[in-house]
Design a protein around this motif. Structure first.
Motif, mmCIF file in Angstrom:
data_model
loop_
_atom_site.group_PDB
_atom_site.id
_atom_site.type_symbol
_atom_site.label_atom_id
_atom_site.label_comp_id
_atom_site.label_asym_id
_atom_site.label_seq_id
_atom_site.Cartn_x
_atom_site.Cartn_y
_atom_site.Cartn_z
ATOM 1 N N ASP A 54 20.317 25.417 -0.611
ATOM 2 C CA ASP A 54 21.098 25.033 -1.788
ATOM 3 C C ASP A 54 21.085 26.195 -2.771
ATOM 4 O O ASP A 54 20.034 26.580 -3.285
ATOM 5 N N TYR A 55 22.271 26.755 -3.034
ATOM 6 C CA TYR A 55 22.363 27.947 -3.880
ATOM 7 C C TYR A 55 23.141 27.693 -5.165
ATOM 8 O O TYR A 55 23.692 28.638 -5.758
ATOM 9 N N ALA A 56 23.184 26.467 -5.626
ATOM 10 C CA ALA A 56 23.955 26.139 -6.830
ATOM 11 C C ALA A 56 23.479 26.941 -8.039
ATOM 12 O O ALA A 56 24.298 27.493 -8.794
ATOM 13 N N ALA A 57 22.162 27.028 -8.226
ATOM 14 C CA ALA A 57 21.625 27.742 -9.388
ATOM 15 C C ALA A 57 21.921 29.237 -9.298
ATOM 16 O O ALA A 57 22.310 29.874 -10.296
ATOM 17 N N GLU A 58 21.764 29.801 -8.111
ATOM 18 C CA GLU A 58 22.004 31.231 -7.928
ATOM 19 C C GLU A 58 23.486 31.571 -8.098
ATOM 20 O O GLU A 58 23.834 32.602 -8.692
ATOM 21 N N ILE A 59 24.359 30.701 -7.619
ATOM 22 C CA ILE A 59 25.799 30.944 -7.759
ATOM 23 C C ILE A 59 26.221 30.855 -9.219
ATOM 24 O O ILE A 59 27.081 31.611 -9.679
ATOM 25 N N ALA A 60 25.577 29.995 -9.971
ATOM 26 C CA ALA A 60 25.839 29.924 -11.415
ATOM 27 C C ALA A 60 25.434 31.232 -12.093
ATOM 28 O O ALA A 60 26.144 31.727 -12.986
ATOM 29 N N GLN A 61 24.291 31.809 -11.671
ATOM 30 C CA GLN A 61 23.861 33.102 -12.210
ATOM 31 C C GLN A 61 24.881 34.194 -11.896
ATOM 32 O O GLN A 61 25.203 35.030 -12.752
ATOM 33 N N PHE A 112 25.076 29.840 1.992
ATOM 34 C CA PHE A 112 25.419 30.626 0.809
ATOM 35 C C PHE A 112 26.917 30.930 0.761
ATOM 36 O O PHE A 112 27.565 30.724 -0.270
ATOM 37 N N VAL A 113 27.463 31.422 1.862
ATOM 38 C CA VAL A 113 28.890 31.797 1.855
ATOM 39 C C VAL A 113 29.771 30.580 1.624
ATOM 40 O O VAL A 113 30.737 30.631 0.850
ATOM 41 N N LYS A 114 29.458 29.469 2.279
ATOM 42 C CA LYS A 114 30.233 28.240 2.069
ATOM 43 C C LYS A 114 30.219 27.826 0.607
ATOM 44 O O LYS A 114 31.253 27.489 0.017
ATOM 45 N N GLN A 115 29.048 27.856 -0.017
ATOM 46 C CA GLN A 115 28.913 27.421 -1.403
ATOM 47 C C GLN A 115 29.509 28.443 -2.375
ATOM 48 O O GLN A 115 30.051 28.090 -3.420
ATOM 49 N N PHE A 116 29.412 29.719 -2.007
ATOM 50 C CA PHE A 116 29.975 30.796 -2.829
ATOM 51 C C PHE A 116 31.492 30.629 -2.936
ATOM 52 O O PHE A 116 32.069 30.660 -4.029
ATOM 53 N N VAL A 117 32.141 30.439 -1.798
ATOM 54 C CA VAL A 117 33.595 30.254 -1.777
ATOM 55 C C VAL A 117 33.968 28.925 -2.419
ATOM 56 O O VAL A 117 34.913 28.848 -3.223
ATOM 57 N N GLY A 118 33.213 27.877 -2.087
ATOM 58 C CA GLY A 118 33.477 26.556 -2.654
ATOM 59 C C GLY A 118 33.258 26.512 -4.157
ATOM 60 O O GLY A 118 33.840 25.668 -4.856
ATOM 61 N N GLY A 119 32.433 27.428 -4.653
ATOM 62 C CA GLY A 119 32.146 27.471 -6.090
ATOM 63 C C GLY A 119 33.151 28.277 -6.878
ATOM 64 O O GLY A 119 32.921 28.576 -8.060
ATOM 65 N N GLY A 120 34.253 28.651 -6.245
ATOM 66 C CA GLY A 120 35.327 29.335 -6.954
ATOM 67 C C GLY A 120 35.165 30.834 -7.081
ATOM 68 O O GLY A 120 35.827 31.463 -7.910
ATOM 69 N N LEU A 121 34.292 31.438 -6.247
ATOM 70 C CA LEU A 121 34.048 32.870 -6.344
ATOM 71 C C LEU A 121 34.661 33.653 -5.187
ATOM 72 O O LEU A 121 34.246 34.776 -4.900
ATOM 73 N N LYS A 122 35.650 33.076 -4.540
ATOM 74 C CA LYS A 122 36.220 33.717 -3.346
ATOM 75 C C LYS A 122 36.867 35.067 -3.646
ATOM 76 O O LYS A 122 37.059 35.887 -2.743
ATOM 77 N N ASP A 123 37.201 35.335 -4.906
ATOM 78 C CA ASP A 123 37.812 36.613 -5.260
ATOM 79 C C ASP A 123 36.782 37.699 -5.551
ATOM 80 O O ASP A 123 37.150 38.859 -5.786
ATOM 81 N N VAL A 124 35.493 37.334 -5.563
ATOM 82 C CA VAL A 124 34.431 38.328 -5.753
ATOM 83 C C VAL A 124 34.046 38.861 -4.374
ATOM 84 O O VAL A 124 33.607 38.097 -3.516
#
Length: 386
Positions: free
Chosen positions: A197-204, A225-237
């Protein structure tokens, strides 16, 4: 007559025992369960293909390959190695995925003068002041990331966030990236080994607004991580990674969001060369058409290195001096192409840029882009006094 029969039976038993004792024994500690289970399964498949190709022999001599799951635990690895050494009297050791396990079992193997050919980890400690003539690496942990740092420079990323698990390899990988990266590190995040679970890290990361993110999160960690990263709206990073975080296991589990992800490795399945082409074809035939990962390739190469060394040592695995000499100058055709060992028994070799895309059949996989570092030696060799 009964005495003669007894004597004949005794001699037959002795001959059988002597024949059995002559078998070369390889202890293979597998990560089939635990935090590196997906990677351990890849390595297992590489080992099995090599054993099959070699006909169960090493250097033409009968061999026994002892395969045991140790669950990725350094403590269990120590117990297993003690059994391999004391009961099974192994001639070679290989297998662990994690650097923590490699560091745990090394001292006992080195004291027993048993060659440890790593099929994955290349800890910085064994590359530097704790180098040992009985340890042979596939790569040094930092080197994949040094290549990635160079790629980040070339892409013009002026600042990045780094993320890795908090264990020896995680620190090695981030240090490697920083060694050649010339931009600013906005944040350096260490996670729990095996975290999903990377919710806290993705927020950082979102708050930091970096130009790119470099991540070393192998296996299930990278998948989540990749699934949550993209799902968290950071796909353009942009994401950039060492090959371990963007290998076949991660690509197939994540799917389309992996397209375009850049990663670096010392091997890729489309690397030109007869040995590599033969390996990839045999692997795909045996394992339902899937491409091998770097873990499978290294496991396969490890047993090929043992095979060549035994042959070059005249078939005598118990002649440790001759065996080490043969290992130091490998004569086998590696899937990575030509390489040589440095003074610390870590390879001097090329590192490549790969990009996730689709092959001619529309299957997601890594594709070779080009060479990033040529004949590259690790940064720790100067501290090795062998």
């Amino acid at each position: 007559m009964p005495q003669m029969k007894f004597l004949a039976a005794a001699l037959a038993l002795c001959a059988a025992a002597a024949g059995h004792a002559a078998d070369i024994k390889v202890g293979i500690a597998l990560d089939i369960s635990g935090p590196f289970s997906a990677l351990g399964a890849e390595a297992r498949d590489g080992f099995e293909l090599a054993i099959e190709k070699l006909g169960g022999k090493l250097g033409g001599q009968p061999a026994e390959f002892l395969r045991t799951d140790f669950g990725g635990s350094p403590e269990q690895a120590n117990q297993l190695v003690a059994r391999y050494l004391q009961r099974d009297k192994i001639d070679f050791f290989t297998g662990p995925i994690g650097s923590n396990a490699a560091l745990a079992v090394g001292p006992a193997l080195f004291a027993a003068k048993v060659p440890y050919l790593s099929s994955n980890p290349g800890p910085s400690a064994y590359a530097g002041d704790k180098c040992n003539p009985y340890f042979f690496a596939q790569y040094q942990n930092d080197t994949y990331d040094e290549a990635a740092g160079k790629v980040a420079n070339e892409k013009g990323y002026e600042n990045v966030v780094l993320i890795a698990p908090n264990y020896p390899a995680g620190k090695d990988h981030l240090n490697g990236f920083k060694r050649l990266y010339e931009g600013a590190v906005k944040d350096e995040i260490y996670t729990r080994l095996g975290q999903i679970d990377y919710a806290a890290e993705i927020a950082q990361i979102r708050a930091a607004k970096p130009d790119a993110v470099f991540f070393f999160l192998p296996g299930a960690m990278g998948i989540n991580f990749v699934k949550q990263f993209v799902g968290g709206g950071l796909k353009d990073v942009p994401l950039i990674a060492p090959g371990f975080s963007a290998d076949e296991d991660v690509i197939q589990a994540v799917g389309e969001p992996m397209i375009g992800l850049l990663n670096t490795a010392h091997w890729t399945h489309d690397l030109p060369g007869e040995a590599n082409a033969a390996f990839v074809a045999a692997f795909r035939k045996k394992y339902d058409g899937r491409y091998p990962s770097v873990y499978a390739a290294m496991a396969y190469d490890t047993l090929m290195a043992m095979d060549a060394a035994v042959r070059d040592a005249g078939g005598k695995a118990d002649d440790r001096e001759a065996l080490l000499k043969a290992l130091k100058k490998p004569s086998f055709k590696s899937v990575r192409g030509d390489f040589a060992y440095g003074a610390n028994n870590y390879p001097v070799q090329n590192y490549y840029l790969r990009e996730v895309g689709k092959d001619a059949d529309g299957r997601l996989t890594n594709k070779l882009v080009g060479t990033t570092l040529e004949k590259h030696q690790d940064a720790y060799v100067g501290a090795c006094k062998m």
